[in-house]
Enzyme design. Structure first.
Site, PDB file in Angstrom:
ATOM      1  N   LYS A 155       0.885  -1.223   0.096  1.00 15.43           N
ATOM      2  CA  LYS A 155       0.116  -0.121  -0.203  1.00 15.43           C
ATOM      3  C   LYS A 155       0.978   1.293   0.012  1.00 15.43           C
ATOM      4  CE  LYS A 155      -3.059   2.723   2.754  1.00 15.43           C
ATOM      5  NZ  LYS A 155      -4.045   2.614   4.041  1.00 15.43           N
ATOM      6  N   ASP A 185      -2.436  10.215   3.701  1.00 13.56           N
ATOM      7  CA  ASP A 185      -3.896   9.962   3.913  1.00 13.56           C
ATOM      8  C   ASP A 185      -4.546  11.031   4.785  1.00 13.56           C
ATOM      9  OD1 ASP A 185      -6.138   8.575   4.191  1.00 13.56           O
ATOM     10  OD2 ASP A 185      -5.619   7.019   5.534  1.00 13.56           O
ATOM     11  N   LYS A 221      -9.630  13.165   8.063  1.00 16.07           N
ATOM     12  CA  LYS A 221      -9.242  12.713   9.380  1.00 16.07           C
ATOM     13  C   LYS A 221      -9.459  13.997  10.439  1.00 16.07           C
ATOM     14  CE  LYS A 221      -6.294   9.099   8.064  1.00 16.07           C
ATOM     15  NZ  LYS A 221      -6.875   7.693   8.756  1.00 16.07           N
ATOM     16  N   ASP A 281       1.825   6.214   5.533  1.00 16.82           N
ATOM     17  CA  ASP A 281       0.710   5.348   4.957  1.00 16.82           C
ATOM     18  C   ASP A 281       1.297   4.606   3.568  1.00 16.82           C
ATOM     19  OD1 ASP A 281      -1.787   4.257   5.713  1.00 16.82           O
ATOM     20  OD2 ASP A 281      -3.070   5.608   4.437  1.00 16.82           O
ATOM     21  N   ASP A 303     -12.003   7.372   3.665  1.00 16.84           N
ATOM     22  CA  ASP A 303     -10.695   7.071   4.518  1.00 16.84           C
ATOM     23  C   ASP A 303     -10.626   5.608   4.570  1.00 16.84           C
ATOM     24  OD1 ASP A 303      -8.707   7.767   5.975  1.00 16.84           O
ATOM     25  OD2 ASP A 303      -9.701   7.761   7.826  1.00 16.84           O
ATOM     26  N   GLU A 334      -9.272   3.978   1.905  1.00 20.54           N
ATOM     27  CA  GLU A 334      -8.939   3.973   0.572  1.00 20.54           C
ATOM     28  C   GLU A 334      -7.896   3.004   0.242  1.00 20.54           C
ATOM     29  OE1 GLU A 334      -7.534   5.638   3.057  1.00 20.54           O
ATOM     30  OE2 GLU A 334      -5.509   5.097   3.000  1.00 20.54           O
ATOM     31  N   ARG A 392      -7.743  -0.350   1.008  1.00 19.44           N
ATOM     32  CA  ARG A 392      -8.428  -1.388   0.223  1.00 19.44           C
ATOM     33  C   ARG A 392      -8.934  -1.096  -0.995  1.00 19.44           C
ATOM     34  NH1 ARG A 392     -12.614  -1.848   5.183  1.00 19.44           N
ATOM     35  NH2 ARG A 392     -10.839  -0.572   5.973  1.00 19.44           N
TER      36      ARG A 392
HETATM   37  N1  BES Z   1      -4.431   4.504   6.950  1.00 15.36           N
HETATM   38  C1  BES Z   1      -5.491   4.171   7.552  1.00 15.36           C
HETATM   39  C2  BES Z   1      -5.228   3.173   8.613  1.00 15.36           C
HETATM   40  C3  BES Z   1      -4.356   3.478   9.972  1.00 15.36           C
HETATM   41  C4  BES Z   1      -4.692   4.296  10.878  1.00 15.36           C
HETATM   42  C5  BES Z   1      -3.395   2.888  10.113  1.00 15.36           C
HETATM   43  C6  BES Z   1      -3.656   4.527  11.737  1.00 15.36           C
HETATM   44  C7  BES Z   1      -2.542   2.886  11.088  1.00 15.36           C
HETATM   45  C8  BES Z   1      -2.613   3.924  12.159  1.00 15.36           C
HETATM   46  C9  BES Z   1      -6.349   3.671   6.631  1.00 15.36           C
HETATM   47  O1  BES Z   1      -6.483   4.423   5.240  1.00 15.36           O
HETATM   48  C10 BES Z   1      -7.869   4.375   7.369  1.00 15.36           C
HETATM   49  O2  BES Z   1      -7.980   5.261   7.623  1.00 15.36           O
HETATM   50  N2  BES Z   1      -8.756   3.457   7.725  1.00 15.36           N
HETATM   51  C11 BES Z   1     -10.001   3.627   8.678  1.00 15.36           C
HETATM   52  C12 BES Z   1     -10.908   2.611   7.883  1.00 15.36           C
HETATM   53  C13 BES Z   1     -12.271   3.171   8.424  1.00 15.36           C
HETATM   54  C14 BES Z   1     -12.714   4.523   7.659  1.00 15.36           C
HETATM   55  C15 BES Z   1     -13.340   2.045   7.955  1.00 15.36           C
HETATM   56  C16 BES Z   1      -9.613   3.035   9.982  1.00 15.36           C
HETATM   57  O3  BES Z   1      -9.039   2.260  10.176  1.00 15.36           O
HETATM   58  O4  BES Z   1     -10.247   3.768  10.654  1.00 15.36           O
HETATM   59 ZN    ZN Z   2      -4.635   4.926   4.669  1.00 15.88          ZN
HETATM   60 ZN    ZN Z   3      -7.298   6.271   5.491  1.00 15.44          ZN
END
Ligand code: BES
Ligand code: ZN
Ligand code: ZN
Length: 458
Positions: free
Chosen positions: A225, A230, A237, A248, A307, A309, A311
């Site tokens: 990834k 992000d 966020k 990220d 957010d 993104e 996947r």
């Molecule tokens: N990059 C983040 C995941 C992340 C956050 C990894 C903090 C490590 C530390 C990812 O893109 C994300 O924001 N995921 C969301 C998904 C949700 C919106 C379904 C999450 O994990 O909150």
């Molecule tokens: Zn992310």
């Molecule tokens: Zn994200």
């Protein structure tokens, strides 16, 4: 790098590495003054402690260093940044430190991200006679430190183009083929999901690709990834959640680190590295919650949250990788906050359809002190990512099992027949430990490398 692979000079200060048991055995036989001095300092061989020994002129004559065990990857890591600058060599006094562990632990301990702050003192140098182990240790450390550098570099200087450049440099160094599909070309090439996520950024999205090795060998596909920043997109966020999001692209950095080692060690594999690289940004043309995105595999994704993104871009890369029918596909991604809630920063989550394989990897990770932990691809939860209006939605229906939902989403783009590992990692140390300073971190590379070497023997 501060391990110097050469025959140690006589003038280099000796380091006596011991564990507690070795030291306890040895202490009664030491010269009285040495024994007394070490006792005065309270040195007992405890891991990550050390004692400096002066000679009768007040010069440094030796270092005693406590290590966990002879093969520990962070055995000497506490030393390079605290010992007086100068050359050192190992002198066994009962514990024979493994060459590879010595080189690896020294260079990991010497690491500092100093691209923007040159004020810190240099690290001490360890002179180590060249050997297969020492060379490998230094090589592995260089790859892990390269991964750290990529993660630590601010998003301003590590966008999709710079990430591509890093892959291109690795390709050049190892005679691999490099290719990238950039911007609107993603649409023509049938990679619409990567385009949709990355199209709002001032810096063009892309699929970065590296191919290496002979087609006589089994094919391994690594996917990372590469979200260079992000922001969350329109589902922006909050400040705290955005603060670390330069990292990220940690999955991409780790996949590139592993790829580099596979090439440098010439594993009998035909390697394909795929990095969907985007910035998840906000602009008038950003993809939106409620949008339905076409994917390479043909599945339509409903966007529940912009957010989630990672996947979305990974599904095109995984589908593309799967088309080449690899013997094994591994993806690495800073995919979910939920994986961190479940396992914390030190334990990447491993998802895998085969229980025996997962267990093997967990055991290897523990043995190598490069851990990861198995979480289930729990099929009953798939209902939670099914959409009323599209084939699948990129968010779960509730707050639970976020890491599993994300993994199940990816699984829909990986044919059942294909062997696949998904690693949801943090790529970061909030708190520093010897050999693992605060900041960007390489995770699971050593474990996966050892697994690949056993699985695909020469
Ligand atoms: N990059 C983040 C995941 C992340 C956050 C990894 C903090 C490590 C530390 C990812 O893109 C994300 O924001 N995921 C969301 C998904 C949700 C919106 C379904 C999450 O994990 O909150
Ligand atoms: Zn992310
Ligand atoms: Zn994200």
């Amino acid at each position: 790098m501060t391990v110097d692979l050469k025959r140690p000079a006589a003038g280099a200060t000796p380091i006596h590495a011991v564990d507690r048991a070795t030291f306890k055995n040895l202490a009664p036989r030491l010269p009285a003054a040495t024994r007394q001095w070490l006792a005065t300092l309270g040195f007992d061989g405890a891991p990550d402690t050390h004692a400096l020994l002066p000679d009768d002129k007040g010069r440094l004559s030796a270092v005693w260093a406590g290590v966990r065990d002879a093969v520990h990857p962070y055995a000497l890591s506490a030393l390079p940044r605290v010992l007086p600058v100068g050359p050192y060599r190992l002198e066994d006094v009962g514990l024979v430190l493994d060459d590879q562990a010595a080189a690896l632990s020294w260079d990991l301990g010497a690491y500092v991200f100093d691209a923007y702050k040159k004020t810190r003192r240099e690290a001490a140098t360890l002179q180590l006679a060249p050997s297969e182990g020492a060379t490998r240790g230094a090589l592995v450390a260089a790859a892990l430190c390269g991964t750290r550098d990529l993660v630590n570099t601010p998003a301003e200087h590590m966008g999709p183009a710079e990430l591509a450049q890093a892959v291109q440099m690795a390709a050049k160094a190892h005679g691999a083929r490099f290719k990238q599909t950039v911007g609107d070309a993603l649409l023509k090439a049938g990679l619409p999901a990567i385009h949709a996520v990355g199209r709002a950024a001032a810096r063009e999205p892309r699929l970065i690709e590296l191919n290496w090795g002979s087609d006589k060998h089994p094919r391994l596909t690594l996917v990372g990834k590469g979200v260079c920043f992000d922001s969350g997109g329109l589902d922006i966020k909050a400040a705290d959640g955005m603060r670390l999001m330069k990292k990220d692209m940690g999955g991409a950095a780790n996949a590139l680190g592993l790829a580099t080692l596979i090439m440098a060690l010439k594993l009998p594999l035909r390697l394909q590295l795929l990095i969907p690289a985007v910035e998840n940004a906000i602009a008038g043309n950003a993809y939106r919650p409620g949008d339905i995105i076409r994917t390479r595999a043909g599945l339509q994704i409903e966007i529940g949250n912009t957010d989630a993104e990672g996947r979305v871009i990974l599904c095109d890369a995984l589908a593309y990788g799967a088309e080449h029918k690899p013997a094994l596909m591994i993806d690495m991604a800073t995919l979910t906050g939920a994986a961190r809630v479940a396992l914390g920063p030190q334990l990447p989550a491993l998802f895998c359809r085969r229980m025996d394989l997962a267990r093997e990897l967990v055991d290897r990770g523990l043995a190598l002190h490069d851990p990861l932990w198995h979480l289930p691809l729990w099929q009953p939860y798939h209902a939670g990512i099914e959409s009323e209006v599209a084939d699948i939605v990129n968010t779960g229906k509730g707050p639970m099992a976020g890491a599993i939902n994300a993994a199940l989403f990816l699984a829909d783009f990986v044919p059942e027949s294909l062997e696949w590992l998904h690693v949801d990692l943090f790529a970061w140390n909030d708190v520093g430990r010897p050999g693992r300073p605060a900041g960007g971190e390489a995770q699971t590379i050593r474990t996966l490398l050892a697994f690949l070497e056993d699985r695909f023997p020469r």
